[in-house]
Design a protein around this motif. Structure first.
Motif, PDB file in Angstrom:
ATOM      1  N   GLY A 168     -20.709   4.538  -8.431  1.00  0.00           N
ATOM      2  CA  GLY A 168     -19.591   3.908  -8.927  1.00  0.00           C
ATOM      3  C   GLY A 168     -19.730   2.478  -9.529  1.00  0.00           C
ATOM      4  N   ARG A 169     -20.791   1.815  -9.443  1.00  0.00           N
ATOM      5  CA  ARG A 169     -21.038   0.554  -9.836  1.00  0.00           C
ATOM      6  C   ARG A 169     -21.212   0.630 -11.351  1.00  0.00           C
ATOM      7  N   THR A 170     -21.057  -0.452 -12.034  1.00  0.00           N
ATOM      8  CA  THR A 170     -21.481  -0.392 -13.498  1.00  0.00           C
ATOM      9  C   THR A 170     -22.823  -0.965 -13.478  1.00  0.00           C
ATOM     10  N   GLU A 171     -23.594  -0.816 -14.612  1.00  0.00           N
ATOM     11  CA  GLU A 171     -24.718  -1.299 -14.959  1.00  0.00           C
ATOM     12  C   GLU A 171     -24.596  -3.256 -14.997  1.00  0.00           C
ATOM     13  N   ARG A 172     -23.733  -3.242 -15.737  1.00  0.00           N
ATOM     14  CA  ARG A 172     -23.235  -4.927 -15.910  1.00  0.00           C
ATOM     15  C   ARG A 172     -23.027  -5.601 -14.448  1.00  0.00           C
ATOM     16  N   HIS A 173     -22.411  -5.001 -13.671  1.00  0.00           N
ATOM     17  CA  HIS A 173     -22.183  -5.466 -12.236  1.00  0.00           C
ATOM     18  C   HIS A 173     -23.319  -5.673 -11.526  1.00  0.00           C
ATOM     19  N   LEU A 174     -24.281  -4.682 -11.465  1.00  0.00           N
ATOM     20  CA  LEU A 174     -25.346  -4.487 -10.789  1.00  0.00           C
ATOM     21  C   LEU A 174     -26.333  -5.669 -11.433  1.00  0.00           C
ATOM     22  N   THR A 194     -31.606  -9.640 -17.146  1.00  0.00           N
ATOM     23  CA  THR A 194     -31.707  -8.283 -16.223  1.00  0.00           C
ATOM     24  C   THR A 194     -31.550  -7.155 -16.934  1.00  0.00           C
ATOM     25  N   SER A 195     -32.291  -6.081 -16.809  1.00  0.00           N
ATOM     26  CA  SER A 195     -31.870  -4.892 -17.474  1.00  0.00           C
ATOM     27  C   SER A 195     -31.515  -3.930 -16.155  1.00  0.00           C
ATOM     28  N   VAL A 196     -30.532  -3.386 -16.488  1.00  0.00           N
ATOM     29  CA  VAL A 196     -30.249  -2.081 -15.405  1.00  0.00           C
ATOM     30  C   VAL A 196     -29.521  -0.908 -16.497  1.00  0.00           C
ATOM     31  N   ALA A 197     -30.515   0.290 -16.235  1.00  0.00           N
ATOM     32  CA  ALA A 197     -30.391   1.432 -17.003  1.00  0.00           C
ATOM     33  C   ALA A 197     -29.703   2.760 -16.401  1.00  0.00           C
ATOM     34  N   THR A 198     -28.933   3.394 -16.348  1.00  0.00           N
ATOM     35  CA  THR A 198     -28.584   4.450 -15.709  1.00  0.00           C
ATOM     36  C   THR A 198     -28.343   5.705 -16.696  1.00  0.00           C
ATOM     37  N   GLY A 199     -28.862   6.840 -15.959  1.00  0.00           N
ATOM     38  CA  GLY A 199     -28.623   8.153 -16.578  1.00  0.00           C
ATOM     39  C   GLY A 199     -29.456   8.157 -17.954  1.00  0.00           C
ATOM     40  N   ARG A 212     -21.135   1.496 -18.176  1.00  0.00           N
ATOM     41  CA  ARG A 212     -21.443   2.875 -17.663  1.00  0.00           C
ATOM     42  C   ARG A 212     -21.635   2.759 -16.041  1.00  0.00           C
ATOM     43  N   ARG A 213     -21.005   3.609 -15.316  1.00  0.00           N
ATOM     44  CA  ARG A 213     -21.188   3.702 -13.859  1.00  0.00           C
ATOM     45  C   ARG A 213     -22.059   4.597 -13.274  1.00  0.00           C
ATOM     46  N   VAL A 214     -22.760   4.204 -12.293  1.00  0.00           N
ATOM     47  CA  VAL A 214     -24.045   5.188 -11.723  1.00  0.00           C
ATOM     48  C   VAL A 214     -23.248   6.152 -11.197  1.00  0.00           C
ATOM     49  N   GLU A 215     -23.940   7.306 -11.468  1.00  0.00           N
ATOM     50  CA  GLU A 215     -23.431   8.915 -11.108  1.00  0.00           C
ATOM     51  C   GLU A 215     -24.698   9.359 -10.194  1.00  0.00           C
ATOM     52  N   GLU A 216     -24.412  10.469  -9.240  1.00  0.00           N
ATOM     53  CA  GLU A 216     -25.175  11.137  -8.695  1.00  0.00           C
ATOM     54  C   GLU A 216     -26.205  11.784  -9.555  1.00  0.00           C
ATOM     55  N   GLY A 217     -27.559  11.688  -9.288  1.00  0.00           N
ATOM     56  CA  GLY A 217     -28.424  12.498 -10.130  1.00  0.00           C
ATOM     57  C   GLY A 217     -29.039  11.711 -11.272  1.00  0.00           C
ATOM     58  N   ASP A 218     -28.518  10.409 -11.536  1.00  0.00           N
ATOM     59  CA  ASP A 218     -28.971   9.586 -12.292  1.00  0.00           C
ATOM     60  C   ASP A 218     -30.401   8.961 -12.212  1.00  0.00           C
ATOM     61  N   PHE A 219     -31.247   8.582 -13.010  1.00  0.00           N
ATOM     62  CA  PHE A 219     -32.325   7.714 -12.833  1.00  0.00           C
ATOM     63  C   PHE A 219     -31.546   6.223 -12.921  1.00  0.00           C
ATOM     64  N   LEU A 220     -31.959   5.591 -12.161  1.00  0.00           N
ATOM     65  CA  LEU A 220     -31.622   4.110 -12.273  1.00  0.00           C
ATOM     66  C   LEU A 220     -32.747   3.220 -12.482  1.00  0.00           C
ATOM     67  N   SER A 221     -32.868   2.703 -13.694  1.00  0.00           N
ATOM     68  CA  SER A 221     -33.981   1.878 -13.867  1.00  0.00           C
ATOM     69  C   SER A 221     -33.714   0.331 -13.963  1.00  0.00           C
ATOM     70  N   VAL A 222     -34.633  -0.441 -13.248  1.00  0.00           N
ATOM     71  CA  VAL A 222     -34.052  -1.797 -13.158  1.00  0.00           C
ATOM     72  C   VAL A 222     -35.349  -2.833 -13.703  1.00  0.00           C
ATOM     73  N   CYS A 223     -35.283  -3.669 -14.310  1.00  0.00           N
ATOM     74  CA  CYS A 223     -36.087  -4.617 -14.828  1.00  0.00           C
ATOM     75  C   CYS A 223     -35.697  -6.206 -14.467  1.00  0.00           C
ATOM     76  N   LEU A 224     -36.251  -6.844 -13.799  1.00  0.00           N
ATOM     77  CA  LEU A 224     -35.850  -8.361 -13.587  1.00  0.00           C
ATOM     78  C   LEU A 224     -36.976  -9.134 -13.283  1.00  0.00           C
ATOM     79  N   GLY A 225     -36.514 -10.509 -13.494  1.00  0.00           N
ATOM     80  CA  GLY A 225     -37.748 -11.556 -13.267  1.00  0.00           C
ATOM     81  C   GLY A 225     -36.942 -12.708 -12.668  1.00  0.00           C
TER      82      GLY A 225
END
Length: 368
Positions: A168-174, A194-199, A212-225
């Motif tokens: 339910g949380r957005t990529e931008r928020h995360l 920071t990159s957060v990509a869902t689904g 875009r909000r995180v949903e059940e079954g999504d890939f959640l890909s995160v890249c940060l430094g």
């Protein structure tokens, strides 16, 4: 640290002398910081005949994150803050009796180059090239220690995020939360956006977070430094939202994980840069994903997040001990999803245990 900076400047001086120039003007900020301990906004470093000098637009700020100038360096602050530090440094070199001056032509604009020539017409100008960048490739243990702390920060920020509610949380928020956690744990700030990509968004390389909000079954890909005292490292992980990943998600993840492991195992002193890339790339290419692969498998990190060496199919050169690099293969399937696994490591000989893994967050396919 004064002796460290002095030794770095001496190595550069030797290169300049071999190229026929007794003086050099370093203007690229990361290179200035490497040689001087700090790079105040607009500052340049003059490797002079009698003494070296940090030429600044004003008095340097005493901020740890920005570095502190080597106390043995002379600091010359321009009387008019709007002046050009590079032009002023060229004038100072001429006043010292220099006959030649090596410049970082890849950093200077044409306009600044012309201004330098006009203020010191008798100076013979030459190209310093990437001499400082080449010196920066191999890190000393103090530099690696700073990278290690940065890696601990990104691991901590990511692990805390994974313990929170994500659906339910957005990529931008995360992404914003991750960057806040980096600072909370002592980072100067994020090393890059920071990159957060869902689904399906995880199927886009270099994705910028959206609403875009995180949903059940999504890939959640995160890249940060994290940037810590000027040094930058990164981590990338991919997870599945929900309790049971789909078969295609497991298959894709296992494949990228195998490629990343092959790249890590190829990190040995003396290994050709292109061979490290090939080790990871051929795992994915042989599975039919050659057209989905990024242009490189990894790159160096340090005062900048993307440094030499480049681990790419056409890359030249070989790895040395104490070179920190990323290994970050990925497969991105547009409209469907993708996996990226990214670690920061330091090249070490087998006698010392092989490559040192700085980012240690688990690489198991977690269902969050």
């Amino acid at each position: 640290m004064s002796e460290v900076y002095a030794a770095r400047r001496e190595r550069l001086r030797e290169r300049c002398s071999a190229g026929g120039s007794a003086t050099a003007l370093v203007s690229r900020p990361a290179n200035v910081r490497y040689l001087a301990g700090a790079a105040p906004r607009g500052a340049v470093l003059l490797l002079g005949i009698g003494h070296d000098m940090l030429v600044c637009a004003g008095p340097p700020d005493d901020q740890i994150a920005d570095g502190r100038p080597d106390e043995t360096l002379r600091v010359h602050a321009l009387p008019v803050p709007a002046g050009d530090t590079a032009v002023a440094a060229a004038d100072l070199a001429a006043s010292q009796g220099a006959e030649s001056l090596a410049l970082e032509e890849h950093h200077l604009t044409v306009a600044r180059h012309r201004a330098l020539r006009s203020v010191a017409p008798r100076l013979r100008l030459s190209d310093l090239g990437s001499a400082v960048e080449q010196l920066r490739v191999v890190k000393d243990e103090e530099e690696i220690a700073l990278l290690r702390i940065g890696a601990e920060i990104v691991d901590q920020a990511l692990s805390e995020l994974l313990e929170s509610i994500l659906v339910g949380r957005t990529e931008r928020h995360l992404a914003l939360e991750l960057e806040r956690r980096l600072v909370d744990h002592g980072a100067d700030g994020p090393a890059f956006a920071t990159s957060v990509a869902t689904g399906p968004n995880s199927g886009r390389r270099c994705h910028r977070p959206t609403d875009r909000r995180v949903e059940e079954g999504d890939f959640l890909s995160v890249c940060l430094g994290a940037a810590y005292r000027g040094y930058r490292c990164e981590i990338g992980r991919t997870f599945v939202i929900g309790t049971s990943p789909a078969d295609w998600q497991i298959e894709l993840y296992d494949l990228v994980f195998a490629a990343q492991r092959a790249g890590r195992q190829a990190l040995t002193p003396g290994a050709a840069n292109r061979e490290v890339d090939r080790a990871a790339r051929q795992v994915l290419d042989s599975a039919g994903y050659g057209g989905c692969l990024p242009p490189l498998t990894g790159h160096g990190v340090g005062l900048e997040i993307d440094e030499d060496p480049q681990l790419a199919p056409t890359a030249m050169g070989k790895l040395d001990t104490c070179v920190p690099v990323t290994i970050e293969p990925g497969v991105h399937l547009p409209g469907r999803g993708g996996v990226r696994i990214d670690d920061t490591l330091v090249v070490r000989p087998e006698a010392d245990g092989g490559p040192e893994l700085l980012t240690i967050t688990t690489k198991e396919l977690l269902a969050l």
